[in-house]
Design an enzyme around this catalytic site. Structure first.
Site, PDB file in Angstrom:
ATOM      1  N   HIS A 138       0.844  -1.203   0.000  1.00 46.54           N
ATOM      2  CA  HIS A 138       0.000   0.000   0.000  1.00 46.54           C
ATOM      3  C   HIS A 138       0.872   1.243   0.000  1.00 46.54           C
ATOM      4  CE1 HIS A 138      -3.191  -2.798   1.315  1.00 46.54           C
ATOM      5  NE2 HIS A 138      -4.033  -1.883   0.848  1.00 46.54           N
ATOM      6  N   LYS A 142      -0.426   4.736   4.500  1.00 46.12           N
ATOM      7  CA  LYS A 142      -1.373   3.831   5.173  1.00 46.12           C
ATOM      8  C   LYS A 142      -0.849   3.495   6.562  1.00 46.12           C
ATOM      9  CE  LYS A 142      -3.903  -0.519   4.752  1.00 46.12           C
ATOM     10  NZ  LYS A 142      -5.195  -0.002   5.177  1.00 46.12           N
TER      11      LYS A 142
HETATM   12  N1  LIG Z   1     -12.693  -0.301   2.917  1.00 46.38           N
HETATM   13  C1  LIG Z   1     -12.050   0.113   1.817  1.00 46.38           C
HETATM   14  O1  LIG Z   1     -12.378  -0.267   0.685  1.00 46.38           O
HETATM   15  C2  LIG Z   1     -10.918   1.090   1.975  1.00 46.38           C
HETATM   16  C3  LIG Z   1     -10.286   1.650   0.869  1.00 46.38           C
HETATM   17  C4  LIG Z   1      -9.297   2.608   1.078  1.00 46.38           C
HETATM   18  C5  LIG Z   1      -8.955   2.974   2.371  1.00 46.38           C
HETATM   19  N2  LIG Z   1      -9.561   2.378   3.429  1.00 46.38           N
HETATM   20  C6  LIG Z   1      -9.312   2.785   4.820  1.00 46.38           C
HETATM   21  O2  LIG Z   1     -10.119   3.929   5.048  1.00 46.38           O
HETATM   22  C7  LIG Z   1      -9.457   4.824   5.939  1.00 46.38           C
HETATM   23  C8  LIG Z   1      -9.302   6.191   5.271  1.00 46.38           C
HETATM   24  O3  LIG Z   1      -8.523   6.046   4.112  1.00 46.38           O
HETATM   25  P1  LIG Z   1      -8.130   7.322   3.237  1.00 46.38           P
HETATM   26  O4  LIG Z   1      -7.305   6.780   2.134  1.00 46.38           O
HETATM   27  O5  LIG Z   1      -9.311   8.173   2.934  1.00 46.38           O
HETATM   28  O6  LIG Z   1      -7.180   8.072   4.300  1.00 46.38           O
HETATM   29  P2  LIG Z   1      -6.849   9.633   4.383  1.00 46.38           P
HETATM   30  O7  LIG Z   1      -6.718  10.227   3.025  1.00 46.38           O
HETATM   31  O8  LIG Z   1      -5.711   9.759   5.364  1.00 46.38           O
HETATM   32  O9  LIG Z   1      -8.168  10.259   5.041  1.00 46.38           O
HETATM   33  C9  LIG Z   1      -8.563  10.076   6.366  1.00 46.38           C
HETATM   34  C10 LIG Z   1      -9.225  11.382   6.757  1.00 46.38           C
HETATM   35  O10 LIG Z   1      -9.905  11.220   8.005  1.00 46.38           O
HETATM   36  C11 LIG Z   1      -9.726  12.427   8.707  1.00 46.38           C
HETATM   37  N3  LIG Z   1     -10.029  12.233  10.122  1.00 46.38           N
HETATM   38  C12 LIG Z   1      -9.234  11.810  11.133  1.00 46.38           C
HETATM   39  N4  LIG Z   1      -9.924  11.806  12.283  1.00 46.38           N
HETATM   40  C13 LIG Z   1     -11.178  12.235  11.995  1.00 46.38           C
HETATM   41  C14 LIG Z   1     -12.361  12.445  12.759  1.00 46.38           C
HETATM   42  N5  LIG Z   1     -12.398  12.231  14.096  1.00 46.38           N
HETATM   43  N6  LIG Z   1     -13.462  12.891  12.117  1.00 46.38           N
HETATM   44  C15 LIG Z   1     -13.464  13.147  10.806  1.00 46.38           C
HETATM   45  N7  LIG Z   1     -12.378  12.959  10.036  1.00 46.38           N
HETATM   46  C16 LIG Z   1     -11.254  12.518  10.624  1.00 46.38           C
HETATM   47  C17 LIG Z   1      -8.275  12.782   8.433  1.00 46.38           C
HETATM   48  O11 LIG Z   1      -8.001  14.119   8.739  1.00 46.38           O
HETATM   49  P3  LIG Z   1      -6.506  14.515   9.222  1.00 46.38           P
HETATM   50  O12 LIG Z   1      -5.611  14.153   8.093  1.00 46.38           O
HETATM   51  O13 LIG Z   1      -6.631  15.976   9.493  1.00 46.38           O
HETATM   52  O14 LIG Z   1      -6.231  13.680  10.448  1.00 46.38           O
HETATM   53  C18 LIG Z   1      -8.230  12.530   6.928  1.00 46.38           C
HETATM   54  O15 LIG Z   1      -8.710  13.646   6.187  1.00 46.38           O
HETATM   55  C19 LIG Z   1      -8.160   4.124   6.327  1.00 46.38           C
HETATM   56  O16 LIG Z   1      -8.368   3.371   7.510  1.00 46.38           O
HETATM   57  C20 LIG Z   1      -7.897   3.191   5.156  1.00 46.38           C
HETATM   58  O17 LIG Z   1      -7.118   2.053   5.520  1.00 46.38           O
HETATM   59  C21 LIG Z   1     -10.528   1.456   3.259  1.00 46.38           C
END
Ligand SMILES: NC(=O)c1ccc[n+]([C@@H]2O[C@H](COP(=O)([O-])OP(=O)(O)OC[C@H]3O[C@@H](n4cnc5c(N)ncnc54)[C@H](OP(=O)(O)O)[C@@H]3O)[C@@H](O)[C@H]2O)c1
Length: 232
Positions: A138, A142
């Site tokens: 990844h 991540k």
């Molecule tokens: N299930 C699936 O198919 C799939 C696919 C891709 C990713 N994921 C998972 O989904 C999650 C997010 O992935 P991503 O790629 O979108 O990550 P990302 O780009 O880092 O986005 C996560 C976001 O959540 C925000 N955040 C943190 N704490 C929060 C809160 N209390 N309330 C609201 N927002 C908050 C972060 O803000 P800050 O940066 O300001 O902290 C950031 O903007 C990860 O756990 C990843 O492993 C799952």
């Protein structure tokens, strides 16, 4: 539908884009700066929402889910790294007669891949000349390792053949949205089965399909329940 997006990162933005393209409206977008401990998820902000989609961080998801379930909003979450807390969240869903769908991976191809991996493990059972291993890659940002999907892959392989070890190697570098591979390596040959996500749209489309499906389905669901029903 009126959708609340919790988490304004890569996945939250991808889901919001796709939702609007499909004619849904974004009821609220809740980012980290206003939502420590889930405090922005008030009934005032959530009233009128049909469903919430939560993609945040492992340390933030549980508080968000608690607030959303307490508020009675059907919730889809794709955040990984919080599964140890699932029994507690499931109890809350049952107590509140709520609806939650969680998935470490929302891509359709991954779920077909997981089924194929279980079958592959069955085929290799009783062949000790092959060593099995899992490799997952990844992007550098991540946070959790092994990935939630790698853990699911391990569980499927054990279902197919419990008499073998499946060591997992996690690579975090660059910008790949996600690759999972299982290999059986023998003295003269190697068999591999792999899933490679090209971009985040497959995850976003799956999460949005879950958000469209979830209202009216109380209880705790996985994406597999939605795709294939409850059967094996
Ligand atoms: N299930 C699936 O198919 C799939 C696919 C891709 C990713 N994921 C998972 O989904 C999650 C997010 O992935 P991503 O790629 O979108 O990550 P990302 O780009 O880092 O986005 C996560 C976001 O959540 C925000 N955040 C943190 N704490 C929060 C809160 N209390 N309330 C609201 N927002 C908050 C972060 O803000 P800050 O940066 O300001 O902290 C950031 O903007 C990860 O756990 C990843 O492993 C799952």
């Amino acid at each position: 539908m009126r959708i609340v997006i919790v988490g304004n990162g890569k996945m939250g933005q991808a889901v919001a884009r796709l939702a609007e393209a499909r004619g849904h409206s974004i009821h609220a977008r809740i980012g980290a700066e206003e939502n420590a401990g889930g405090r922005a998820l008030t009934s005032g902000r959530l009233t009128g929402a049909d469903v919430a989609v939560e993609f945040t961080r492992p340390g933030a998801a549980v508080a968000n889910l608690e607030r959303l379930i307490e508020a009675g909003v059907p919730t889809v979450t794709g955040t990984t790294g919080w599964r140890d807390e699932l029994p507690r969240i499931a109890a809350l869903v049952a107590a509140r007669k709520g609806a939650l769908l969680h998935a470490a991976n929302f891509s359709l191809g991954v779920h077909l891949f997981l089924r194929a991996a279980r079958e592959l493990a069955r085929r290799f059972a009783g062949r000790p000349e092959f060593d099995a291993f899992i490799l997952e890659e990844h992007h550098a940002a991540k946070l959790d390792a092994p990935s939630g999907t790698a853990r699911e892959l391990l569980a499927r392989l054990i279902e197919g053949d419990a008499g073998r070890r499946y060591p997992i190697t996690s690579l975090r570098a660059g910008s790949t949205p996600g690759t999972h591979l299982v290999a059986y390596d023998g003295p003269h040959e190697r068999v591999t089965l792999a899933h490679e996500a090209r971009n985040r749209d497959g995850f976003a489309a799956g999460a949005l399909a879950a958000a469209e499906w979830l209202p009216g389905h109380p209880g705790v669901h996985t994406v597999e329940d939605m795709l294939f029903g409850a059967g094996p």
